[in-house]
Scaffold this active site. Structure first.
Site, mmCIF file in Angstrom:
data_model
loop_
_atom_site.group_PDB
_atom_site.id
_atom_site.type_symbol
_atom_site.label_atom_id
_atom_site.label_comp_id
_atom_site.label_asym_id
_atom_site.label_seq_id
_atom_site.Cartn_x
_atom_site.Cartn_y
_atom_site.Cartn_z
ATOM 1 N N GLU A 72 -47.998 -22.469 3.058
ATOM 2 C CA GLU A 72 -48.621 -23.743 2.667
ATOM 3 C C GLU A 72 -50.100 -23.771 3.043
ATOM 4 O O GLU A 72 -50.930 -24.211 2.261
ATOM 5 C CB GLU A 72 -47.912 -24.927 3.339
ATOM 6 C CG GLU A 72 -48.642 -26.225 3.000
ATOM 7 C CD GLU A 72 -47.978 -27.489 3.475
ATOM 8 O OE1 GLU A 72 -47.064 -27.425 4.309
ATOM 9 O OE2 GLU A 72 -48.391 -28.559 2.991
ATOM 10 N N ILE A 93 -44.895 -26.629 9.049
ATOM 11 C CA ILE A 93 -44.431 -27.936 9.541
ATOM 12 C C ILE A 93 -44.216 -28.865 8.354
ATOM 13 O O ILE A 93 -45.135 -29.145 7.598
ATOM 14 C CB ILE A 93 -45.442 -28.568 10.527
ATOM 15 C CG1 ILE A 93 -45.532 -27.668 11.764
ATOM 16 C CG2 ILE A 93 -45.003 -29.988 10.919
ATOM 17 C CD1 ILE A 93 -46.439 -28.168 12.841
ATOM 18 N N ASP A 94 -42.987 -29.287 8.196
ATOM 19 C CA ASP A 94 -42.630 -30.213 7.126
ATOM 20 C C ASP A 94 -41.797 -31.328 7.771
ATOM 21 O O ASP A 94 -40.756 -31.022 8.343
ATOM 22 C CB ASP A 94 -41.799 -29.466 6.065
ATOM 23 C CG ASP A 94 -41.505 -30.338 4.874
ATOM 24 O OD1 ASP A 94 -42.383 -30.495 4.045
ATOM 25 O OD2 ASP A 94 -40.375 -30.878 4.808
ATOM 26 N N THR A 96 -45.600 -32.884 7.859
ATOM 27 C CA THR A 96 -46.756 -32.947 8.754
ATOM 28 C C THR A 96 -47.094 -34.398 9.120
ATOM 29 O O THR A 96 -47.550 -34.668 10.230
ATOM 30 C CB THR A 96 -47.971 -32.256 8.107
ATOM 31 O OG1 THR A 96 -47.580 -30.943 7.731
ATOM 32 C CG2 THR A 96 -49.140 -32.146 9.077
ATOM 33 N N ASP A 216 -41.859 -26.372 0.523
ATOM 34 C CA ASP A 216 -41.084 -27.497 1.059
ATOM 35 C C ASP A 216 -39.609 -27.413 0.671
ATOM 36 O O ASP A 216 -38.777 -28.087 1.280
ATOM 37 C CB ASP A 216 -41.601 -28.837 0.488
ATOM 38 C CG ASP A 216 -43.055 -29.108 0.823
ATOM 39 O OD1 ASP A 216 -43.428 -28.946 1.982
ATOM 40 O OD2 ASP A 216 -43.815 -29.472 -0.096
#
Ligand code: IPD
Length: 275
Positions: A72, A93-94, A96, A216
């Protein structure tokens, strides 16, 4: 070219280890003061995103130098020739936004594609002590327990509806109205990856978003399929590079949700080709 089973075994083992380690790093950084910026409307980036992604890519590149990587934050790297053969797709990080606001509902999500097909996925939710993983044809697990989607009547269903500013607000409010009209309820917890893992684990019954990126979604999509669920053809067209609409659900809800959301209709690919 599809990679051999033994090569997939070593990637599966490395993936679980790296996802766990990346989750631990994210958890450590979560408790520290951290710089937060906006990349766009309600689209956050923190120092932690870059740090965690660099760690994942370094570890995997050391072990698999011939593979390609799509992250990403860092974009494409590694062996560009392998882009169609062996690709790791990484979201450090999902969601964020949750992370930036000190909410524990975030995860690290990593998928591996072999010859354009989803082969492996792992999602670490470090604040919950959860590691979700899946391998194509071999099931989906939460820690060491097999996951299964939960079929239910649409009137008892909980459908997560993801939102981002990449689509006009009215398309989201209209999606909410159409899903509510089926008798289901909806929620938005923020993380697309965890939203899909929850469908795989039967905690919720569906996840839909009108545009979402591949980092994602890919790991979670494999989990839903391996847990007996249905998903639309997310990788159709340029889904890997540009993202797509996503719908994933328990199989008994497919018809109602395809009709309500418009995602996954038989003519969808054709429409995408024409536009
Ligand atoms: C976002 C989250 C969110 C989804 C958005 C994504 P990020 O990713 O997955 O759930 O609704 O479409 O952009 O930016 O937090 O990795």
């Amino acid at each position: 070219m599809t990679i051999a089973a033994a090569e997939l075994d070593s990637r599966e083992e490395a993936l679980a280890r790296v996802a766990r380690e990346a989750g631990e790093l994210a958890r450590e950084l979560f408790s520290k003061p951290i710089e937060i910026k906006l990349k766009g409307k309600q689209d956050y980036i923190t120092e932690a995103d870059g740090q965690v992604e660099r760690m994942i890519v370094e570890r995997l590149k050391e072990r698999f130098p011939g593979d390609a990587f799509l992250g990403e934050e860092g974009g494409a790297s590694g062996n560009a020739d392998a882009l169609s053969d062996a690709v790791w797709v990484i979201d450090p990080i999902d969601d964020t936004a949750n992370f930036a606001h000190r909410m524990p509902h975030f995860c690290v999500s990593i998928a591996f594609l072999s010859a354009g097909e989803l082969a492996l996925g792992a999602i670490a939710a470090p604040m919950y002590g959860e590691l979700y993983r899946a391998r194509a044809g071999r099931g989906a697990y939460l820690n060491n327990r097999a996951m299964r989607v939960a079929d239910t009547d649409i009137k008892q269903a909980v459908i997560e509806l993801g939102w981002s500013s990449r689509r006009p607000t009215r398309t989201y409010t209209s999606l909410v109205e159409r899903v509510l009209a089926t008798g289901a309820t909806f929620l938005r917890a923020g993380s697309g990856a965890l939203g899909l893992a929850y469908v795989a684990d039967g905690r919720t019954h569906g996840y839909c978003e009108l545009h979402i990126n591949s980092w994602d979604t890919l790991a979670g999509l494999l989990m839903v399929r391996e847990a007996g669920g249905w998903t639309n053809d997310f990788l159709a067209g340029q889904g890997l590079e540009r993202g797509n609409a996503v719908l994933a659900c328990a199989p008994g809800l497919k018809d109602a949700l395809v009709a309500a959301t418009g995602v996954g209709q038989a003519n969808e690919k054709l429409e995408r080709r024409i536009s």
